[in-house]
Design a protein around this motif. Structure first.
Motif, PDB file in Angstrom:
ATOM      1  N   LEU A   1      -0.278 -22.738 -33.509  1.00 54.89           N
ATOM      2  CA  LEU A   1       0.893 -22.933 -34.369  1.00 54.89           C
ATOM      3  C   LEU A   1       1.450 -24.351 -34.257  1.00 54.89           C
ATOM      4  O   LEU A   1       1.289 -25.180 -35.143  1.00 54.89           O
ATOM      5  CB  LEU A   1       1.975 -21.904 -34.000  1.00 54.89           C
ATOM      6  N   TRP A   2       2.114 -24.612 -33.147  1.00 51.78           N
ATOM      7  CA  TRP A   2       2.856 -25.868 -32.993  1.00 51.78           C
ATOM      8  C   TRP A   2       1.886 -27.048 -32.933  1.00 51.78           C
ATOM      9  O   TRP A   2       0.974 -27.084 -32.133  1.00 51.78           O
ATOM     10  CB  TRP A   2       3.687 -25.822 -31.718  1.00 51.78           C
ATOM     11  N   GLY A   3       2.086 -28.034 -33.817  1.00 56.78           N
ATOM     12  CA  GLY A   3       1.227 -29.205 -33.871  1.00 56.78           C
ATOM     13  C   GLY A   3       0.037 -29.033 -34.787  1.00 56.78           C
ATOM     14  O   GLY A   3      -0.658 -30.005 -35.089  1.00 56.78           O
ATOM     15  N   CYS A   4      -0.181 -27.805 -35.231  1.00 60.30           N
ATOM     16  CA  CYS A   4      -1.330 -27.498 -36.086  1.00 60.30           C
ATOM     17  C   CYS A   4      -0.866 -26.942 -37.426  1.00 60.30           C
ATOM     18  O   CYS A   4      -1.289 -27.399 -38.484  1.00 60.30           O
ATOM     19  CB  CYS A   4      -2.226 -26.493 -35.373  1.00 60.30           C
ATOM     20  N   LEU A   5       0.039 -25.971 -37.370  1.00 60.26           N
ATOM     21  CA  LEU A   5       0.552 -25.328 -38.578  1.00 60.26           C
ATOM     22  C   LEU A   5       1.988 -25.733 -38.880  1.00 60.26           C
ATOM     23  O   LEU A   5       2.441 -25.663 -40.011  1.00 60.26           O
ATOM     24  CB  LEU A   5       0.447 -23.808 -38.426  1.00 60.26           C
TER      25      LEU A   5
ATOM     26  N   THR B   1      -5.385 -45.689 -35.849  1.00 63.09           N
ATOM     27  CA  THR B   1      -4.117 -45.746 -36.579  1.00 63.09           C
ATOM     28  C   THR B   1      -4.080 -44.842 -37.808  1.00 63.09           C
ATOM     29  O   THR B   1      -3.015 -44.561 -38.340  1.00 63.09           O
ATOM     30  CB  THR B   1      -3.840 -47.192 -37.019  1.00 63.09           C
ATOM     31  N   ASP B   2      -5.247 -44.399 -38.275  1.00 69.86           N
ATOM     32  CA  ASP B   2      -5.304 -43.493 -39.423  1.00 69.86           C
ATOM     33  C   ASP B   2      -5.364 -42.060 -38.892  1.00 69.86           C
ATOM     34  O   ASP B   2      -6.433 -41.539 -38.574  1.00 69.86           O
ATOM     35  CB  ASP B   2      -6.538 -43.795 -40.279  1.00 69.86           C
ATOM     36  N   PHE B   3      -4.187 -41.419 -38.789  1.00 68.79           N
ATOM     37  CA  PHE B   3      -4.124 -40.104 -38.169  1.00 68.79           C
ATOM     38  C   PHE B   3      -4.850 -39.035 -38.981  1.00 68.79           C
ATOM     39  O   PHE B   3      -5.232 -38.004 -38.453  1.00 68.79           O
ATOM     40  CB  PHE B   3      -2.669 -39.691 -37.953  1.00 68.79           C
ATOM     41  N   HIS B   4      -5.053 -39.284 -40.271  1.00 71.28           N
ATOM     42  CA  HIS B   4      -5.774 -38.325 -41.111  1.00 71.28           C
ATOM     43  C   HIS B   4      -7.279 -38.380 -40.869  1.00 71.28           C
ATOM     44  O   HIS B   4      -7.986 -37.407 -41.150  1.00 71.28           O
ATOM     45  CB  HIS B   4      -5.485 -38.592 -42.593  1.00 71.28           C
ATOM     46  N   ASN B   5      -7.754 -39.509 -40.361  1.00 73.94           N
ATOM     47  CA  ASN B   5      -9.195 -39.705 -40.185  1.00 73.94           C
ATOM     48  C   ASN B   5      -9.457 -40.305 -38.806  1.00 73.94           C
ATOM     49  O   ASN B   5      -9.425 -41.528 -38.641  1.00 73.94           O
ATOM     50  CB  ASN B   5      -9.751 -40.628 -41.277  1.00 73.94           C
TER      51      ASN B   5
ATOM     52  N   ASP C   1     -16.621 -21.191 -30.939  1.00 74.88           N
ATOM     53  CA  ASP C   1     -16.580 -22.509 -31.555  1.00 74.88           C
ATOM     54  C   ASP C   1     -15.133 -22.965 -31.696  1.00 74.88           C
ATOM     55  O   ASP C   1     -14.205 -22.146 -31.793  1.00 74.88           O
ATOM     56  CB  ASP C   1     -17.246 -22.487 -32.926  1.00 74.88           C
ATOM     57  N   THR C   2     -14.941 -24.279 -31.712  1.00 72.49           N
ATOM     58  CA  THR C   2     -13.588 -24.844 -31.744  1.00 72.49           C
ATOM     59  C   THR C   2     -13.465 -25.923 -32.806  1.00 72.49           C
ATOM     60  O   THR C   2     -14.418 -26.663 -33.069  1.00 72.49           O
ATOM     61  CB  THR C   2     -13.216 -25.446 -30.376  1.00 72.49           C
ATOM     62  N   LEU C   3     -12.276 -26.006 -33.388  1.00 69.35           N
ATOM     63  CA  LEU C   3     -11.914 -27.074 -34.324  1.00 69.35           C
ATOM     64  C   LEU C   3     -10.706 -27.794 -33.750  1.00 69.35           C
ATOM     65  O   LEU C   3      -9.609 -27.236 -33.691  1.00 69.35           O
ATOM     66  CB  LEU C   3     -11.592 -26.505 -35.708  1.00 69.35           C
ATOM     67  N   PHE C   4     -10.910 -29.026 -33.304  1.00 73.20           N
ATOM     68  CA  PHE C   4      -9.867 -29.819 -32.676  1.00 73.20           C
ATOM     69  C   PHE C   4      -9.105 -30.605 -33.736  1.00 73.20           C
ATOM     70  O   PHE C   4      -9.682 -31.414 -34.463  1.00 73.20           O
ATOM     71  CB  PHE C   4     -10.497 -30.768 -31.656  1.00 73.20           C
ATOM     72  N   VAL C   5      -7.791 -30.352 -33.836  1.00 70.86           N
ATOM     73  CA  VAL C   5      -6.928 -31.053 -34.781  1.00 70.86           C
ATOM     74  C   VAL C   5      -6.413 -32.315 -34.090  1.00 70.86           C
ATOM     75  O   VAL C   5      -5.505 -32.260 -33.266  1.00 70.86           O
ATOM     76  CB  VAL C   5      -5.775 -30.147 -35.248  1.00 70.86           C
ATOM     77  N   THR C   6      -7.002 -33.447 -34.443  1.00 68.85           N
ATOM     78  CA  THR C   6      -6.720 -34.683 -33.702  1.00 68.85           C
ATOM     79  C   THR C   6      -5.359 -35.291 -34.038  1.00 68.85           C
ATOM     80  O   THR C   6      -4.831 -36.096 -33.278  1.00 68.85           O
ATOM     81  CB  THR C   6      -7.799 -35.742 -33.983  1.00 68.85           C
ATOM     82  N   GLY C   7      -4.770 -34.900 -35.172  1.00 70.18           N
ATOM     83  CA  GLY C   7      -3.502 -35.489 -35.585  1.00 70.18           C
ATOM     84  C   GLY C   7      -2.284 -34.869 -34.939  1.00 70.18           C
ATOM     85  O   GLY C   7      -1.159 -35.187 -35.308  1.00 70.18           O
ATOM     86  N   GLY C   8      -2.503 -33.992 -33.942  1.00 71.72           N
ATOM     87  CA  GLY C   8      -1.409 -33.332 -33.255  1.00 71.72           C
ATOM     88  C   GLY C   8      -0.924 -34.129 -32.065  1.00 71.72           C
ATOM     89  O   GLY C   8      -0.675 -35.341 -32.153  1.00 71.72           O
ATOM     90  N   ILE C   9      -0.858 -33.476 -30.916  1.00 69.97           N
ATOM     91  CA  ILE C   9      -0.205 -34.069 -29.758  1.00 69.97           C
ATOM     92  C   ILE C   9      -0.935 -35.296 -29.212  1.00 69.97           C
ATOM     93  O   ILE C   9      -0.335 -36.147 -28.564  1.00 69.97           O
ATOM     94  CB  ILE C   9      -0.032 -32.999 -28.659  1.00 69.97           C
ATOM     95  N   ALA C  10      -2.233 -35.435 -29.501  1.00 65.91           N
ATOM     96  CA  ALA C  10      -3.007 -36.573 -28.992  1.00 65.91           C
ATOM     97  C   ALA C  10      -3.320 -37.596 -30.077  1.00 65.91           C
ATOM     98  O   ALA C  10      -4.220 -38.423 -29.919  1.00 65.91           O
ATOM     99  CB  ALA C  10      -4.303 -36.075 -28.357  1.00 65.91           C
TER     100      ALA C  10
END
Length: 291
Positions: A22-26, A262-266, A247-256
């Motif tokens: 949830l937090w940082g992802c959704l 500098t491009d948090f989307h990519n 399997d895992t999907l790491f959302v890089t634009g969250g806490i790290a």
């Protein structure tokens, strides 16, 4: 080797269910992320199931009220498994004895009053009383009493007393920190770590530890499902998924987010792979933001 994807739809047809953070992802603690909402709605529209798996220290009913107030559409998810739920089960089973002392905020009071139906068999026989620390047989830690102003240092005296009494601490949220809007806050995991650092014993029930995944699987209710764990916590969402053989999907634009360019989307692939190697972990996939 971690594969960077552009959208959840890139994985269409590969998974039956998501265990989604949830937090940082959704959401960011204040408002849902529209692109993440749309991605989960689309996954469900294609027949997938979404279990929101959160280290929030409160029970499912409280999480639902919070998400409703935040404006998260109900068609984003199928069910919820919280660290609070899993810790409640441990408490009702006697993991902290029958006299417990609570460390946490007023907002966490539903932990002691709201129980899901799948815990009713434990609730019927449990005899749990909340007491001052000097009378306790164990500690329930849901977080700091005031996470906007306090730090773990404010709890040193209380933790030393608990350690001297040899009390087990049940940690209802293994997260160390979380971002609420633009502010970074300490969580129950920070107090549990401080307790362990001084020689105390802490037990954990949220990600990356098995109890919350056992609960999530029960609430998913699907045999042999292809499950993808989604989240922004390398030591919670990713490590937990790896430990469960998922399997895992790491959302890089969250806490790290600051670690990957500098491009948090990519995320920068080189920086990402180097960072993952430093943690001796590898996510199956990575994405800037859930979308």
């Amino acid at each position: 080797m971690t594969e960077i994807i552009r959208s959840l739809n890139d994985l269409s047809g590969r998974y039956d269910a998501l265990f989604c953070d949830l937090w940082g992802c959704l959401h960011n603690g204040v408002t849902p992320f529209p692109a993440a909402v749309a991605a989960l709605q689309a996954f469900r529209a294609q027949g997938g199931k979404v279990i929101l798996v959160t280290n929030a220290p409160r029970p499912k009913s409280s999480i639902i009220r919070q998400l409703d107030a935040m404006g998260l559409p109900r068609d984003t998810w199928d069910d919820i498994a919280s660290s609070g739920d899993a810790t409640q089960a441990a408490m009702l089973s006697g993991a902290a004895g029958t006299k417990v002392h609570h460390i946490g905020a007023p907002k966490d009071e539903p932990f002691f009053t709201d129980f899901e139906d799948d815990l009713s068999h434990l609730l019927a026989t449990a005899d749990i009383t909340r007491v001052p620390l000097d009378q306790a047989t164990g500690v329930i830690c849901t977080g700091l009493a005031d996470d906007l102003t306090e730090t773990p240092d404010d709890y040193r005296g209380k933790l030393l007393m608990a350690k001297a009494k040899g009390l087990k601490m049940l940690c209802a949220n293994p997260d160390i920190i979380v971002d609420s809007g633009e502010k970074r806050l300490y969580c129950a995991g920070a107090l549990a770590k401080a307790y362990e650092d001084m020689g105390g014993e802490a037990l954990y029930y949220g990600k990356p530890h098995p109890p919350i995944y056992d609960l999530a699987r029960r609430r998913l209710g699907m045999d042999d499902a292809r499950i993808l764990c989604v989240g922004d916590g390398i030591l919670t969402d990713v490590q937990g998924g790896v430990g469960e053989g998922l399997d895992t999907l790491f959302v890089t634009g969250g806490i790290a987010a600051q670690e990957f360019g500098t491009d948090f989307h990519n995320p920068n692939k080189g920086l990402l792979l180097k960072w993952l190697d430093g943690h001796q972990l590898s996510a199956t996939y990575a994405i800037g933001y859930l979308r």
